[in-house]
Design a protein around this motif. Sequence first.
Motif, short mmCIF file in Angstrom:
data_model
loop_
_atom_site.label_atom_id
_atom_site.label_comp_id
_atom_site.label_asym_id
_atom_site.label_seq_id
_atom_site.Cartn_x
_atom_site.Cartn_y
_atom_site.Cartn_z
N ARG A 123 -9.07 44.87 -37.90
CA ARG A 123 -8.51 43.51 -37.79
C ARG A 123 -8.03 43.23 -36.36
NH1 ARG A 123 -5.71 44.36 -42.67
NH2 ARG A 123 -7.66 44.35 -43.80
N ASN A 124 -7.33 44.19 -35.77
CA ASN A 124 -6.79 43.97 -34.41
C ASN A 124 -7.91 43.80 -33.39
OD1 ASN A 124 -4.36 44.31 -35.61
ND2 ASN A 124 -3.88 46.30 -34.68
N LEU A 125 -8.99 44.56 -33.57
CA LEU A 125 -10.14 44.47 -32.66
C LEU A 125 -10.79 43.09 -32.79
CD1 LEU A 125 -12.15 45.96 -30.74
CD2 LEU A 125 -13.43 46.61 -32.78
N ASP A 126 -11.03 42.66 -34.02
CA ASP A 126 -11.64 41.34 -34.24
C ASP A 126 -10.80 40.25 -33.60
OD1 ASP A 126 -13.75 42.38 -35.64
OD2 ASP A 126 -12.88 42.01 -37.62
N THR A 127 -9.49 40.34 -33.79
CA THR A 127 -8.60 39.29 -33.31
C THR A 127 -8.59 39.22 -31.79
OG1 THR A 127 -7.20 39.68 -35.21
CG2 THR A 127 -6.19 38.44 -33.42
N LEU A 128 -8.51 40.37 -31.14
CA LEU A 128 -8.32 40.33 -29.69
C LEU A 128 -9.63 40.40 -28.89
CD1 LEU A 128 -5.73 39.94 -28.15
CD2 LEU A 128 -5.69 42.38 -27.66
N ALA A 129 -10.62 41.11 -29.43
CA ALA A 129 -11.86 41.28 -28.63
C ALA A 129 -13.01 40.46 -29.22
CB ALA A 129 -12.24 42.75 -28.57
N GLY A 130 -12.89 40.01 -30.44
CA GLY A 130 -13.94 39.20 -31.05
C GLY A 130 -14.75 40.02 -32.05
N ALA A 131 -15.21 39.31 -33.10
CA ALA A 131 -15.91 39.99 -34.20
C ALA A 131 -17.25 40.56 -33.77
CB ALA A 131 -16.10 39.02 -35.37
N GLU A 132 -17.78 40.05 -32.63
CA GLU A 132 -19.10 40.56 -32.19
C GLU A 132 -18.96 41.88 -31.42
OE1 GLU A 132 -17.34 38.32 -30.75
OE2 GLU A 132 -17.51 38.56 -28.58
N THR A 133 -17.74 42.25 -31.08
CA THR A 133 -17.52 43.51 -30.35
C THR A 133 -17.89 44.69 -31.25
OG1 THR A 133 -15.58 42.40 -29.50
CG2 THR A 133 -15.81 44.68 -28.88
N LEU A 134 -18.48 45.70 -30.69
CA LEU A 134 -18.83 46.92 -31.42
C LEU A 134 -19.66 46.64 -32.67
CD1 LEU A 134 -15.71 49.21 -31.21
CD2 LEU A 134 -18.04 49.92 -30.84
N PRO A 135 -20.89 46.15 -32.49
CA PRO A 135 -21.74 45.88 -33.66
C PRO A 135 -22.16 47.17 -34.38
CG PRO A 135 -22.97 45.57 -31.62
CD PRO A 135 -21.55 45.85 -31.21
N THR A 136 -22.56 47.01 -35.61
CA THR A 136 -23.02 48.17 -36.38
C THR A 136 -24.36 48.65 -35.82
OG1 THR A 136 -22.01 47.15 -38.32
CG2 THR A 136 -23.58 48.95 -38.73
N PRO A 137 -24.48 49.94 -35.49
CA PRO A 137 -25.78 50.44 -34.99
C PRO A 137 -26.89 50.20 -36.02
CG PRO A 137 -24.05 52.06 -34.62
CD PRO A 137 -23.46 50.99 -35.50
N LYS A 138 -28.04 49.75 -35.52
CA LYS A 138 -29.17 49.46 -36.41
C LYS A 138 -30.10 50.67 -36.49
CE LYS A 138 -29.47 44.51 -35.39
NZ LYS A 138 -28.68 44.36 -34.18
N LEU A 139 -30.92 50.68 -37.56
CA LEU A 139 -31.88 51.77 -37.75
C LEU A 139 -32.75 51.95 -36.50
CD1 LEU A 139 -33.44 53.85 -39.50
CD2 LEU A 139 -34.80 51.96 -40.37
N ALA A 140 -33.28 50.83 -35.98
CA ALA A 140 -34.20 50.93 -34.82
C ALA A 140 -33.47 51.49 -33.60
CB ALA A 140 -34.78 49.56 -34.51
N GLU A 141 -32.21 51.12 -33.43
CA GLU A 141 -31.46 51.60 -32.26
C GLU A 141 -31.18 53.11 -32.38
OE1 GLU A 141 -28.43 48.23 -30.81
OE2 GLU A 141 -28.23 48.73 -32.92
N LEU A 142 -30.82 53.52 -33.59
CA LEU A 142 -30.54 54.95 -33.78
C LEU A 142 -31.83 55.76 -33.61
CD1 LEU A 142 -28.09 54.69 -36.80
CD2 LEU A 142 -27.53 55.60 -34.54
N THR A 143 -32.93 55.24 -34.18
CA THR A 143 -34.20 55.95 -34.06
C THR A 143 -34.57 56.10 -32.58
OG1 THR A 143 -34.88 54.98 -36.15
CG2 THR A 143 -36.61 55.96 -34.81
N GLN A 144 -34.37 55.03 -31.84
CA GLN A 144 -34.71 55.07 -30.41
C GLN A 144 -33.86 56.11 -29.67
OE1 GLN A 144 -34.32 51.24 -28.61
NE2 GLN A 144 -35.20 51.90 -26.68
#
Length: 357
Positions: free
Chosen positions: A321-342
């Motif tokens: 909650r604190n991260l969303d409030t101060l840095a924005g909900a787009e901060t630190l997105p969930t890693p995707k399958l394609a990104e992890l595979t890469q």
Amino acid sequence: MKEHIVVTGASGLVGRALLRNYLGQGRPVIALSRKPPMLPGLDPASHPLLSWHWGDVSLPRLGLAPETYAEVCAKAQIVFHLAARTDFKDGTAASYLPVNLEGVKHVLALAQEAKAPLHQVSTAFVCGDWAGEFREGDLDLGQHFRNGYEESKFLGESFLHGAMAAASVPITIHRPGIVVERNPSAASGKTFGPFLFLDAVARMRDSAEAKGVAELPVLRVQGNRQAHLPLVFDDAVAEALVRLAAQPESGGQVFQLVAPQPVGNDLLEDAFNEAFGQPAAHLAGEEAFAHQPANSLEALLARKTTPYAAYLDLSVRFTRRNLDTLAGAETLPTPKLAELTQAFRAFLAARSQRSRA
Ligand SMILES: NC(=O)c1ccc[n+]([C@@H]2O[C@H](COP(=O)([O-])OP(=O)(O)OC[C@H]3O[C@@H](n4cnc5c(N)ncnc54)[C@H](OP(=O)(O)O)[C@@H]3O)[C@@H](O)[C@H]2O)c1
């Protein structure tokens, strides 16, 4: 002028990502560690914005010469404390305390002398074996710790909570989840997390190939496919730290640097096998091993990854909650399958390039 970003643990996984971010913005950085930070394409000895000093956080004043300590304090605008002993070798905290507790005290003293806000990088795993929701305001819930690292980080963070009220500078606590390098090197196989498992399986495949064994059977790893891990990419963690440090309101707060959703173990398994280009390993529950005991290769893999096995059945969920409030909900997105595979493919390529060299 006080415009420098001071980073302890600058030579480590997270430290290098933080350095890349600040140097990329043209901000001057003072790196403190025992080894110089090695960044591809960047020579710490000649970079105009980067100065590196040998420093050992377990020593008062980090073991710096008085004039160097005074210079660091005079130049520091923000102090990030990342240096820590991060291995899982010991079961209890005692041997970690010189770095993970005394080090925190020494760096707080430096930040206070510098009159610069302190950003302490703790870990989400101060939660220990807590199962369920773990919030920013939670710390001591009577949890047990899987290893001395977790316990010592808990003690380091606890010390700072106790010191906050009397400290002369703002203190911010950051608790990253499990940090994955987006652009790993062959050395990443020694770091906690998925690369360690990739490295262990790749070694077995190499050794089978060297012995002329045509194909290795798919190996079972004991773990829960329905569980999940709080994985985050290193560059995203660095970006979150930078954004939060830019906001004075972050002082006195705790931020859990986790993605909105954890990464499912099933997705992690898919990325793992896609990186190998064929099924190489899969998670199997305790019952499966009871029914069919581990073969010799599976037993070897389990031995090589022992300290990490306890993380393959997590049910804890971290709020942000604190991260969303101060840095924005787009901060630190969930890693995707394609990104992890890469990232996993890049690691396997780097390690086979190293073994060919
Ligand atoms: N990686 C993760 O998944 C993760 C997750 C959550 C939290 N964290 C936290 O993030 C921070 C950075 O972790 P990391 O993954 O980057 O660790 P890392 O790759 O193991 O690097 C550790 C850093 O600490 C430095 N260090 C260790 N002992 C020191 C000492 N006595 N004096 C000075 N420096 C010392 C090391 O530098 P030298 O050896 O060159 O001195 C290195 O720069 C740590 O506080 C860790 O607890 C990491």
